[in-house]
Structure formats: structure tokens, C-alpha cells
Motif scaffolding. Structure first.
Motif, short mmCIF file in Angstrom:
data_model
loop_
_atom_site.label_atom_id
_atom_site.label_comp_id
_atom_site.label_asym_id
_atom_site.label_seq_id
_atom_site.Cartn_x
_atom_site.Cartn_y
_atom_site.Cartn_z
N LEU A 146 7.29 1.40 -14.05
CA LEU A 146 7.99 0.59 -13.89
C LEU A 146 8.76 1.44 -12.75
O LEU A 146 10.64 1.31 -12.89
N SER A 147 8.46 2.52 -12.49
CA SER A 147 9.33 3.36 -11.15
C SER A 147 9.80 2.46 -10.15
O SER A 147 8.44 1.21 -10.05
N ALA A 148 10.53 2.48 -9.87
CA ALA A 148 10.84 1.88 -8.46
C ALA A 148 10.75 1.94 -7.34
O ALA A 148 9.44 1.43 -6.36
N SER A 149 9.64 3.05 -6.92
CA SER A 149 8.73 3.27 -6.23
C SER A 149 7.46 2.93 -6.52
O SER A 149 6.75 2.97 -5.17
N SER A 150 6.53 2.29 -7.73
CA SER A 150 6.21 1.33 -7.38
C SER A 150 5.54 0.44 -7.62
O SER A 150 5.38 -0.22 -6.63
N LEU A 151 7.11 -0.12 -8.02
CA LEU A 151 7.25 -2.01 -8.17
C LEU A 151 7.86 -2.54 -6.35
O LEU A 151 6.79 -3.37 -7.31
N PHE A 152 7.92 -1.62 -5.45
CA PHE A 152 8.55 -1.88 -4.71
C PHE A 152 7.79 -1.31 -3.35
O PHE A 152 8.20 -1.03 -2.62
N ASN A 153 6.82 -1.16 -4.03
CA ASN A 153 5.75 0.28 -2.96
C ASN A 153 4.80 -0.85 -1.94
O ASN A 153 4.59 -1.93 -2.29
N VAL A 154 4.74 -0.84 -0.85
CA VAL A 154 4.16 -1.89 0.19
C VAL A 154 3.29 -0.48 0.65
O VAL A 154 2.75 -1.31 2.46
N LYS A 155 3.50 0.54 0.97
CA LYS A 155 3.02 1.66 1.79
C LYS A 155 1.84 1.07 1.94
O LYS A 155 0.60 0.69 1.24
N GLY A 156 0.88 1.03 2.80
CA GLY A 156 -0.28 1.29 3.54
C GLY A 156 -0.61 -0.44 3.53
O GLY A 156 -2.06 -1.22 3.83
N ARG A 157 0.04 -1.52 2.77
CA ARG A 157 0.44 -2.82 3.15
C ARG A 157 -0.10 -3.33 4.75
O ARG A 157 0.43 -2.77 5.90
N ILE A 158 -1.03 -4.10 5.16
CA ILE A 158 -0.84 -5.05 6.56
C ILE A 158 0.13 -6.64 6.51
O ILE A 158 -0.71 -7.06 5.55
N VAL A 159 0.72 -6.71 7.55
CA VAL A 159 2.07 -7.36 7.64
C VAL A 159 1.49 -7.90 9.01
O VAL A 159 1.23 -7.21 10.09
N VAL A 162 -0.09 -9.49 3.80
CA VAL A 162 1.11 -10.43 3.85
C VAL A 162 1.64 -11.07 5.78
O VAL A 162 1.60 -10.40 6.53
N LEU A 163 1.66 -11.92 5.03
CA LEU A 163 1.80 -13.47 6.10
C LEU A 163 3.35 -13.70 6.24
O LEU A 163 3.85 -14.33 5.77
N VAL A 164 4.40 -13.40 7.33
CA VAL A 164 5.55 -13.63 6.91
C VAL A 164 5.40 -14.35 8.66
O VAL A 164 5.51 -14.07 9.49
N ASN A 165 5.67 -16.35 8.01
CA ASN A 165 5.91 -17.25 9.09
C ASN A 165 7.31 -17.50 9.53
O ASN A 165 8.43 -18.00 8.66
N SER A 210 -4.86 -10.68 -9.58
CA SER A 210 -3.06 -11.22 -10.03
C SER A 210 -2.56 -10.35 -10.19
O SER A 210 -1.44 -10.84 -9.91
N ASP A 211 -2.54 -8.88 -10.83
CA ASP A 211 -1.28 -8.03 -10.36
C ASP A 211 -1.54 -7.50 -8.67
O ASP A 211 0.00 -7.24 -8.57
N ASP A 212 -2.21 -8.16 -7.78
CA ASP A 212 -1.88 -7.14 -6.29
C ASP A 212 -2.56 -8.88 -5.22
O ASP A 212 -3.35 -8.78 -4.86
N PRO A 213 -2.05 -9.94 -5.47
CA PRO A 213 -2.19 -11.18 -4.51
C PRO A 213 -1.50 -11.04 -2.91
O PRO A 213 -0.61 -9.98 -2.62
N GLY A 214 -1.94 -11.59 -2.41
CA GLY A 214 -1.84 -11.96 -0.90
C GLY A 214 -0.66 -12.20 -0.64
O GLY A 214 0.01 -13.52 -2.33
N ARG A 215 0.08 -12.03 0.07
CA ARG A 215 1.29 -12.53 0.20
C ARG A 215 2.19 -13.45 1.39
O ARG A 215 1.21 -13.11 2.71
N VAL A 216 2.36 -14.87 1.31
CA VAL A 216 2.58 -15.53 2.44
C VAL A 216 4.08 -15.79 2.60
O VAL A 216 5.07 -15.91 1.51
N ILE A 217 5.01 -15.44 2.54
CA ILE A 217 6.15 -15.33 3.06
C ILE A 217 7.12 -16.47 4.19
O ILE A 217 6.52 -16.35 5.18
N ALA A 232 7.15 -9.57 -1.04
CA ALA A 232 6.32 -8.43 -1.17
C ALA A 232 5.24 -7.43 -1.81
O ALA A 232 4.13 -7.19 -0.97
N SER A 233 6.44 -7.02 -2.73
CA SER A 233 5.62 -6.00 -3.65
C SER A 233 5.28 -6.39 -5.03
O SER A 233 5.77 -7.58 -5.19
N PRO A 234 4.59 -4.84 -5.57
CA PRO A 234 4.48 -4.87 -7.39
C PRO A 234 5.00 -6.09 -7.70
O PRO A 234 4.90 -6.55 -9.05
#
Length: 301
Positions: free
Chosen positions: A4-17, A95-98, A145-152, A270-272
Motif C-alpha cells: 500500500l505504500s506509494a513507492s510500491s503502488l506506483f512502481n515501474v522500475k525495471g519495466r520495458i516500455v 508496457v506498449l504506449v500507442n 493478474s497482479d502484474d499484467p501486461g499493459r497497453v495504453i 502502467a503501475s501496480p
């Protein structure tokens, strides 16, 4: 409950985008948010000189790392080439951003078919489908389900308001194909969300807004999509020509959109924190859509 910490909820470190149209404007804003927060980001566009400049700027932010791929997503072949090049470099995509998009302005009775309609839909709509389908295996790989791929998908408030002409369009000129193309992006987003949901991939759309329109069609050629009141190369003309007037008429918040506004929404999706969000269409326009009628009423038809 450390999750529930912000650093965990919004963590995108190490993601490939991967961000299409990431060399300038909103694509670069979104890329900046990911790089700053520790992601590896690939920006793709047609102009290598622009991409080199963008990557240089992005890598100054620290945190993650930016790379570029020269590509043209205006055709299936172009999308396939970008996908093939990306797959040479990485084994997974988080994460794919179209974001790639174009517009075309012309008089109501003289809209060219190829450039005014076909090319707009090819870049704005078809590329989203082909990029997402072609990279679906990389998005699905390792997703849960807890760490899905993302399309934006980057749509526009033009998708939900009908005005093709405004103060900056010039008498009789409008962007007749841009609005329906962005409406199609919204619907395609929900289609893809339904298709990829069972494979643990979320698909959402951001609708940046309140569009400015340069007065002649040449200004739309080879430029990023018009998601205005977010400063970009496309909106620079409009802000210089009538920025204060349009800002006063169209922005209840009284300010332009900023990099933080676009990056913040993209990071959320893109975050948890957004692992259970799919098929959403998030408007980011400072309330500008609510005053669109006032501005449209001043246009000569």
C-alpha cells in the motif's frame, strides 16, 4: 501491507516500455515519466534526428534508460518492421504506449481521400491494432493478474466532442477525419481489453484534450496528433496565434497541460495501482471539453 505504500503502488522500475510517436509532444512527455522512474524506454518515430534529440534529453533525467527505433507505423508493414526490430533487442514488453497519430485539416467540400481520410485512419487506428496484436505475445509472456501486461492508447477529447471547426481552423476548414478516428480508438481500446483480458493484459486509453487547430492543412502534415493545451510542436502555432484568448475561453483550470499531467496518468495505468483497471478511457483536459460549445459557437459555418 507494504504493497500500500506509494513507492510500491506506483512502481515501474525495471519495466520495458515502447512508445510510438515518442520523439516529441505527448509521447515524449510519457516517455520522460517512465525513464525518470527507472524504466527502459524505447521511443519510435519516423525522424531519426528528432529521436536522437529526444533520447539525449530523456537520458539526462536519470533513473532508467532511453533508446530509439526509427519506424513508420502508417502501414501494417511498417508496424511489423518496428515489432521485428524491438524483438531483436528485448525478450519481453511490459508496457506498449500507442501514441502515434496524425491529423489533416481541409475545407468541408475539399477533403482529400488519401491524406485526409485513409492515412489518418491508418496511423491513428490501424497502427494500434497491428502494434498490439503483433506484440501481444511479448505482453502476455510472464504476465499475471497482479502484474499484467499493459497497453495504453492515446486518444483525444476530440473523440467525445463533435466540433471539427473552431477559432483556429479558419473559415470552412475542419479536421473531419480526426474526430471519428479517435472515437474509433476508444472503441478499439474496449475491444482489445476484452480480447486480451483473459491473457492478463490490460488495455486503457488516455484522452488528452482540448484541441487547437492551425488554420491551414499544411500545418498538419507530418506532425504529431493535436492533443492541445499540452505544449508541443503542433500546438505551438495555435498558442502563439491565439493562446491567451483560447486559454481564457477553454481552460477552466486556467493553465496549460504539463508533462507531469500526462506522465502521471500513464504511470498510474502502467503501475501496480492499476492492475485491475482495463477498458478505461481517462480524460485529461483541465475541463476544456465543458467550454467547447462556447468556442464552437463563434465559428462561422
Amino acid at each position: 501491507m507494504s504493497t500500500l505504500s506509494a513507492s510500491s503502488l506506483f512502481n515501474v522500475k525495471g519495466r520495458i516500455v515502447l512508445v510510438t510517436g515518442g520523439g516529441s509532444g505527448i509521447g515524449k512527455m510519457i516517455a520522460a515519466g517512465f525513464v525518470k522512474n527507472g524504466a527502459t524506454v524505447y521511443v519510435a518515430a519516423r525522424k531519426e534526428s528528432q529521436l536522437k534529440e529526444a533520447v539525449e534529453d530523456l537520458n539526462k533525467l536519470g533513473g532508467g534508460k532511453a533508446h530509439y527505433i526509427v519506424a513508420n507505423v502508417g502501414s501494417k508493414a511498417g508496424c511489423d518492421a518496428l515489432i521485428a526490430e524491438f524483438k531483436k533487442r528485448e525478450k519481453k514488453l511490459h508496457v506498449l504506449v500507442n501514441n502515434s497519430g496524425i491529423s489533416w485539416g481541409a475545407p468541408f467540400l475539399d477533403v482529400p481521400e488519401e491524406k485526409g481520410w485513409d492515412n489518418v485512419f491508418a496511423v491513428n487506428v490501424k497502427s494500434i491494432f497491428y502494434m498490439t496484436a503483433g506484440l501481444s505475445d511479448y505482453l502476455i509472456k510472464g504476465s499475471t493478474s497482479d502484474d499484467p501486461g499493459r497497453v495504453i492508447n492515446i486518444s483525444s477529447t476530440d473523440s467525445v466532442v463533435p466540433w471539427s471547426e473552431n477559432l483556429l481552423s479558419g473559415d470552412g476548414n475542419g479536421t473531419w477525419s480526426y474526430q471519428p478516428s479517435k472515437a474509433a480508438v476508444n472503441h478499439l481500446t474496449t475491444q482489445l481489453a476484452v480480447k486480451l483480458g483473459p491473457s492478463q493484459v490490460t488495455v486503457n486509453a488516455i484522452l488528452p484534450g482540448y484541441p487547437l487547430r492551425p488554420p491551414i492543412h499544411q500545418l498538419f502534415t507530418d506532425l504529431p496528433p493535436s492533443h492541445s493545451f499540452f505544449p508541443s510542436k503542433m500546438t505551438a502555432f495555435g498558442l502563439k496565434a491565439a493562446g491567451e484568448e483560447v486559454l481564457a475561453l477553454g481552460q477552466p483550470t486556467g493553465r496549460l497541460g504539463k508533462t507531469e499531467d500526462m506522465a502521471g496518468v500513464a504511470l498510474f495505468l502502467a503501475s501496480p495501482a492499476a492492475a485491475h483497471v482495463t477498458g478505461a478511457q481517462i480524460i485529461v483536459d483541465g475541463g476544456g471539453r465543458y467550454t467547447r460549445t462556447r468556442i464552437a459557437a463563434q465559428v462561422k459555418l
